[in-house]
Design a protein around this motif. Structure first.
Motif: not given
Length: 443
Positions: A284-290, A296-299, A305-308, A328-339
């Protein structure tokens, strides 16, 4: 009464002496172990069953208002259909008589716990077969729910239910037998603790094939190829659905320990709970920051979906990481979803709720991440499992989708899609007070 007669210090001393008198190596009886193990599966099962409500609310929030009622119907109906089909054929096909092979026995599940106990007498082991069936059957519906969200807003109801029968009765149990049924992948050493691949990627591959064969929603992609946003109807519901899924995931992962009759089991379950929670937080945090950096805005939809994504990613190996590594494993998942979500759009694949990115992409990542913290696994073996299951589920799902398309048809007409699946498929609306289409049907 005793506590009133004895001083507090004396009570504590007596309790301490009693504890010290018990041998450190004392273990619970076989019957007690049987009860605790059974209880773990039953508790985990009803938590996972609650995830069906989470998927329903998540998808209801992410589809447009004219399709909310039908998506709710699909989610509660697919749960019921999956349970019946898994009873009739799926469970035995997945777990009975696999013996290092490719599938089990075609038979109906029938619990015989009372007779088995009568035969064994005091020889208790494991848990009841009924609790095992209940815990496994609620997993099946999760895979089907992944498909539901991806193909929402343009698929016919009953062809989708037919595909659910095929997925939960044949496709899911066959590939599941390869690992959890002690089939050929298990013998190779492939590891998937609670189903990043066996549940989530399985549903993701089936959803991907469905989205490709079904085609995008009308208006999703413009003539110039530009992606047109189709915002969901209710982000409050989508957020509630995410919270429900997050809670249900503790049963999904925690009860996959399958035993709760020893101190080591209790430690393992506790670690799984902590790691599951932290992975979701990381995603969740990774998706929010990314999203803030990229857009330019938090989606909110992407953050949910980042949390999931974090939860899916940790599911393959939640027992071995430290909490920080799980985050960190979850954070990578959050980054992957955003892209991944915009990448899937660029491929002109219409995934209504982003389930392919969450469950397929992050399911693969989570499965491949297991060897980082589990020295008993190997990247090569994990890759073989991912590829084999991906190929099998994709091929069989594509055959099923094409067969349905060629026979009963799978897509709503353009008129019905514009009207909305609520009115087209059910003759009612989730939000009738809006009056969008209430006057268009006469009875």
């Amino acid at each position: 009464m005793i506590s009133k007669l004895m001083p507090k210090k004396l009570l504590l001393a007596a309790a301490g002496a009693l504890l010290l008198s018990v041998p450190a190596s004392a273990a619970v009886s076989g019957e007690t172990a049987y009860i605790f193990n059974t209880l773990l599966l039953l508790m985990g099962g009803f938590l996972v069953m609650w995830m069906a409500a989470g998927f329903a609310m998540l998808e209801a929030g992410l589809v447009r208002s004219k399709n909310v009622g039908e998506i709710c119907l699909k989610n509660i109906a697919l749960y019921a259909v999956a349970c019946v089909v898994y009873l009739l054929v799926g469970y035995e096909l997945m777990y009975t008589g696999v013996n290092g092979g490719y599938f089990g026995t075609f038979a109906m599940f029938s619990p015989n716990d009372a007779a088995a106990l009568a035969e064994k007498g005091a020889d208790y082991s494991g848990h009841t077969t009924g609790s095992d069936f209940f815990f496994q059957v609620v997993f099946v519906a999760t895979a089907a729910s992944v498909v539901s969200g991806t193909v929402a807003e343009r698929i016919k109801l009953f062809p989708f239910m037919i595909f659910t029968v095929i997925l939960t009765g044949l496709i899911y149990p066959i590939q599941g037998s390869w690992v959890w049924g002690q089939g050929w992948l298990a013998e190779k050493g492939f590891s998937d603790f609670a189903g990043s691949t066996l549940v989530h990627s399985c549903g993701g591959w089936a959803a991907l094939m469905g989205a490709i064969i079904l085609g995008p929603r009308i208006g999703k992609f413009g003539p110039d190829g530009k992606v047109r946003p189709m915002p969901g109807s209710n982000m409050t519901l989508a957020t509630l659905g995410t919270f429900i899924l997050w809670v249900g995931w503790f049963g999904f992962n925690g009860s996959s320990q399958l035993a709760m009759a020893s101190a080591s089991d209790a430690v393992a379950i506790s670690n799984v709970y902590v790691n599951t929670n932290m992975a979701a937080c990381g995603g969740l945090i990774a998706a929010m920051l990314l999203t803030k950096v990229v857009y330019g805005k938090a989606d909110l939809s992407m953050i949910l979906n980042g949390a999931l994504a974090g939860l899916v990613a940790i599911t393959a190996g939640p027992a071995t990481p430290t909490p920080l590594v799980a985050t960190l494993i979850g954070a990578v998942g959050g980054v992957l979803v955003v892209f991944s979500v915009p990448f899937v759009d660029k491929l002109k694949i219409d995934d209504t709720v982003g389930a392919i990115s969450v469950h397929l992409v992050c399911g693969i990542w989570g499965t491949m991440a297991v060897p980082f913290t589990n020295p008993d696994t190997h990247f090569g073996t994990q890759a073989i499992g991912v590829l084999a299951i991906g190929a099998f589920v994709s091929l069989t799902s594509a055959i099923a989708w094409f067969a349905l398309k060629a026979t009963v048809g799978i897509r709503l007409s353009a008129e019905d899609e514009e009207l909305g699946s609520d009115l087209a498929e059910m003759g009612m609306e989730a939000y009738p007070e809006f009056g969008r289409g209430s006057q268009k049907l006469s009875f």
